[in-house]
Design a protein around this motif. Sequence first.
Motif, PDB file in Angstrom:
ATOM      1  N   ARG A 123      -9.006  -5.712  -2.505  1.00 56.97           N
ATOM      2  CA  ARG A 123      -9.187  -4.548  -1.635  1.00 56.97           C
ATOM      3  C   ARG A 123      -7.840  -3.930  -1.260  1.00 56.97           C
ATOM      4  N   VAL A 124      -6.817  -4.766  -1.121  1.00 57.62           N
ATOM      5  CA  VAL A 124      -5.470  -4.227  -0.867  1.00 57.62           C
ATOM      6  C   VAL A 124      -5.020  -3.401  -2.067  1.00 57.62           C
ATOM      7  N   ALA A 125      -5.300  -3.918  -3.265  1.00 60.76           N
ATOM      8  CA  ALA A 125      -4.929  -3.184  -4.482  1.00 60.76           C
ATOM      9  C   ALA A 125      -5.640  -1.825  -4.504  1.00 60.76           C
ATOM     10  N   ILE A 126      -6.910  -1.810  -4.097  1.00 62.96           N
ATOM     11  CA  ILE A 126      -7.651  -0.543  -4.050  1.00 62.96           C
ATOM     12  C   ILE A 126      -7.037   0.384  -3.000  1.00 62.96           C
ATOM     13  N   ALA A 127      -6.658  -0.197  -1.831  1.00 62.17           N
ATOM     14  CA  ALA A 127      -6.019   0.609  -0.785  1.00 62.17           C
ATOM     15  C   ALA A 127      -4.738   1.241  -1.316  1.00 62.17           C
ATOM     16  N   GLY A 128      -4.002   0.484  -2.132  1.00 62.29           N
ATOM     17  CA  GLY A 128      -2.764   0.996  -2.719  1.00 62.29           C
ATOM     18  C   GLY A 128      -3.007   2.238  -3.551  1.00 62.29           C
ATOM     19  N   ILE A 129      -4.166   2.285  -4.182  1.00 61.00           N
ATOM     20  CA  ILE A 129      -4.524   3.466  -4.976  1.00 61.00           C
ATOM     21  C   ILE A 129      -5.015   4.589  -4.045  1.00 61.00           C
ATOM     22  N   ILE A 130      -5.848   4.227  -3.061  1.00 61.06           N
ATOM     23  CA  ILE A 130      -6.399   5.253  -2.161  1.00 61.06           C
ATOM     24  C   ILE A 130      -5.282   5.999  -1.430  1.00 61.06           C
ATOM     25  N   MET A 167      -2.659   7.011  -2.406  1.00 60.81           N
ATOM     26  CA  MET A 167      -2.114   8.117  -3.200  1.00 60.81           C
ATOM     27  C   MET A 167      -3.063   9.305  -3.197  1.00 60.81           C
ATOM     28  N   GLU A 168      -4.201   9.149  -2.511  1.00 60.75           N
ATOM     29  CA  GLU A 168      -5.234  10.172  -2.403  1.00 60.75           C
ATOM     30  C   GLU A 168      -5.618  10.760  -3.755  1.00 60.75           C
ATOM     31  N   PRO A 169      -6.124   9.897  -4.638  1.00 57.37           N
ATOM     32  CA  PRO A 169      -6.525  10.383  -5.969  1.00 57.37           C
ATOM     33  C   PRO A 169      -7.929  10.982  -5.905  1.00 57.37           C
ATOM     34  N   ASP A 170      -8.281  11.728  -6.948  1.00 56.04           N
ATOM     35  CA  ASP A 170      -9.646  12.256  -7.026  1.00 56.04           C
ATOM     36  C   ASP A 170     -10.564  11.216  -7.641  1.00 56.04           C
ATOM     37  N   CYS A 171      -9.957  10.300  -8.388  1.00 54.07           N
ATOM     38  CA  CYS A 171     -10.766   9.375  -9.174  1.00 54.07           C
ATOM     39  C   CYS A 171     -10.096   8.003  -9.199  1.00 54.07           C
ATOM     40  N   ILE A 172     -10.897   6.947  -9.115  1.00 57.46           N
ATOM     41  CA  ILE A 172     -10.356   5.600  -9.272  1.00 57.46           C
ATOM     42  C   ILE A 172     -11.064   4.935 -10.442  1.00 57.46           C
ATOM     43  N   VAL A 173     -10.266   4.432 -11.365  1.00 61.30           N
ATOM     44  CA  VAL A 173     -10.826   3.681 -12.486  1.00 61.30           C
ATOM     45  C   VAL A 173     -10.610   2.207 -12.169  1.00 61.30           C
ATOM     46  N   LEU A 174     -11.690   1.422 -12.213  1.00 65.26           N
ATOM     47  CA  LEU A 174     -11.548  -0.001 -11.912  1.00 65.26           C
ATOM     48  C   LEU A 174     -11.929  -0.815 -13.141  1.00 65.26           C
ATOM     49  N   ASP A 175     -10.974  -1.570 -13.656  1.00 64.99           N
ATOM     50  CA  ASP A 175     -11.202  -2.342 -14.875  1.00 64.99           C
ATOM     51  C   ASP A 175     -11.608  -3.763 -14.507  1.00 64.99           C
ATOM     52  N   GLU A 176     -12.865  -4.033 -14.509  1.00 65.78           N
ATOM     53  CA  GLU A 176     -13.430  -5.336 -14.133  1.00 65.78           C
ATOM     54  C   GLU A 176     -12.802  -5.893 -12.862  1.00 65.78           C
ATOM     55  N   PRO A 177     -12.905  -5.134 -11.757  1.00 62.03           N
ATOM     56  CA  PRO A 177     -12.203  -5.543 -10.537  1.00 62.03           C
ATOM     57  C   PRO A 177     -12.752  -6.827  -9.920  1.00 62.03           C
ATOM     58  N   THR A 178     -13.943  -7.239 -10.322  1.00 61.99           N
ATOM     59  CA  THR A 178     -14.538  -8.405  -9.663  1.00 61.99           C
ATOM     60  C   THR A 178     -14.573  -9.627 -10.568  1.00 61.99           C
ATOM     61  N   VAL A 206       0.841  -1.197   0.000  1.00 62.72           N
ATOM     62  CA  VAL A 206       0.000   0.000   0.000  1.00 62.72           C
ATOM     63  C   VAL A 206       0.880   1.252   0.000  1.00 62.72           C
ATOM     64  N   ALA A 207       2.056   1.138   0.624  1.00 62.52           N
ATOM     65  CA  ALA A 207       2.957   2.291   0.706  1.00 62.52           C
ATOM     66  C   ALA A 207       3.666   2.573  -0.614  1.00 62.52           C
ATOM     67  N   PHE A 208       3.611   1.622  -1.539  1.00 59.48           N
ATOM     68  CA  PHE A 208       4.370   1.744  -2.788  1.00 59.48           C
ATOM     69  C   PHE A 208       4.048   3.033  -3.554  1.00 59.48           C
ATOM     70  N   GLY A 209       2.759   3.319  -3.707  1.00 59.83           N
ATOM     71  CA  GLY A 209       2.358   4.521  -4.446  1.00 59.83           C
ATOM     72  C   GLY A 209       2.856   5.806  -3.809  1.00 59.83           C
ATOM     73  N   PRO A 210       2.508   6.025  -2.512  1.00 65.53           N
ATOM     74  CA  PRO A 210       2.987   7.245  -1.845  1.00 65.53           C
ATOM     75  C   PRO A 210       4.514   7.353  -1.844  1.00 65.53           C
ATOM     76  N   GLU A 211       5.205   6.212  -1.751  1.00 68.17           N
ATOM     77  CA  GLU A 211       6.674   6.248  -1.779  1.00 68.17           C
ATOM     78  C   GLU A 211       7.153   6.797  -3.119  1.00 68.17           C
ATOM     79  N   ASN A 212       6.473   6.392  -4.190  1.00 64.12           N
ATOM     80  CA  ASN A 212       6.849   6.892  -5.522  1.00 64.12           C
ATOM     81  C   ASN A 212       6.627   8.386  -5.646  1.00 64.12           C
ATOM     82  N   LEU A 213       5.666   8.898  -4.875  1.00 65.21           N
ATOM     83  CA  LEU A 213       5.363  10.326  -4.960  1.00 65.21           C
ATOM     84  C   LEU A 213       6.336  11.150  -4.127  1.00 65.21           C
ATOM     85  N   GLY A 214       7.214  10.474  -3.380  1.00 63.82           N
ATOM     86  CA  GLY A 214       8.204  11.203  -2.599  1.00 63.82           C
ATOM     87  C   GLY A 214       7.631  11.871  -1.364  1.00 63.82           C
TER      88      GLY A 214
END
Lengths: 274, 286
Positions: free
Chosen positions: B155-162, B164-175, B110-118
């Motif tokens: 859900r962990v994958a979604i947390a990884g995106i959250i 990064m505090e995005p305004d929008c999440i695009v989910l490509d057939e997540p289920t 989950v920390a991977f995204g924010p880490e990339n953002l510095g």
Amino acid sequence: MLKEITLGQYFPGKSFLHKMDPRMKIILLTFYIVFIFLTKNYVSLVIMSVSVLGVLFLSKVSPRLYFKSVKAIIFIVIFTSALNLFYGTGEPLWQWKFLKITESGINTAIFIAVRIISLVLISSVLTYTTSPTDLTDGIERLLKPLSVFHIQVHEIAMMMTIALRFIPTLLEETDKIMNAQKARGADFESGNFMNRIKALIPILVPLFVSAFRRAFDLAMAMESRCYHGGEGRTRMKVLKYTKYDYIALAVLTVIFVGVIICNLYLPATLRSGM
Amino acid sequence: MAFIEVENVVFSYEAEAEETESNQSKTVLKNLSLSVEKGEFVALLGHNGSGKSTLAKMFNGILQPEKGAVKVCGMNTADEEKLLDIRKKVGLVLQNPDNQLVASIVEEDVAFGPENLGIEPKEIRRRVDEALKAVDMYEYRRHAPHKLSGGQKQRVAIAGIIAMEPDCIVLDEPTAMLDPQGRKEVMDTIVKLNKEKQITIILITHYMDEAALADRLIVLDGGKILADGTPKEVFSHVELLKSHSLDVPQSTELAYKLKSAGLKIDGTPLNVEECVEAIDKVLKKK
């Protein structure tokens, strides 16, 4: 069958060793290995092996696991010791045709056996008490100075992280493919060596295809999460040396100095260079 | 200016990927335009080869349109320098949860995204904890991803995106790869994120029941928009959807069949409760 592979196995815990910084563990392990091979007489050998046992005890990991890791290499230990047993010089204590056992041969054999076993034990301590991510993190930070020589330290560490992450996934996949091929009548257990190797092809081909597909997806997911190399990247966990690291450093320094003193002032049991 | 604007987008694949296409043409997106406002929950519906996954990968610049433009907050995805800023705003979750997780421990992934953002370590810690709580996976933070169920991994994958505090999440057939339990977990999470955190959701799916949860439903067929409106509006065109070999939710279909059999059912029920209510009403009248 594949579940038995325990590469980089980690056992979470709260022992002294678990609390240490991975960097310190890697550094001390390196010195440990060097000093194990620097021992020249029984006193220093005992100092080293007893301290290895002490470290095992401190790790609070079940002795059964250490036993298992030694069992895996016991053949190598016996083989190299036996070879050295007959390779000594000096007065033979026992002789049969060209085979002779000398005192120096016995000494070398004991030293080799103790050294290899200590080496394996102390290395397993590192993997048992350090999570794979901490380990790669530690390696990345220790190797950082090498980036002066244009070595892509961050990329190497990232590759290790991803490899460790995908080992269980790909093992599971291999199991599935094997079962699928068995269901279609594939036979992996009979035939000679060559036949068995050939039987692996129907497993490897789908495995590779799927691994590439996964790699493609992963690259996309990483890009979506703003991955752009090591530049400007921060880490959630900041590695910091704590009192545990300093205590370990101090204790091991004393041990290492002890080994050096023993080597200098006590007569060497082994010929130098062994 | 809308939050996301898709303007006259054309996209085609190489011939080899083409064999699975139903319409035999190379072009997957044909002059497609749409816009999404902040805070919306949009479902993109369509069967295989309708171009919905292609479109999903355009929202954050993974794929570039051949013609036309995709703009996020006015930033064009074709602009290389803006790509990081765009991906900070628009996160993408893919179908297979296994292939999206980078690290061997949930919280580190989950920390991977924010880490990339510095971002500062303390702030990353806060975001990771918050993101894991938002998807209800906080107690699993020290677990290894490969030991979780499909729904938990997603859900962990979604947390990884959250995180990064995005305004929008695009989910490509997540289920698509999950069992019914996992699907429910993921869908509940998505709805919650939209309602509680006001995150814009673009959900690509081929499950009608999931699409019915959205505020707005866009149906794609053969690279074009077939219908665009609230689920009630779109699913009321049962004939149109059926003629493009698309389904409607089971409750809607039942109501539709009863209606064509002569019963006077009001509106378009989207779920079982609404359907029961509508039928109950008819029965009480008699």
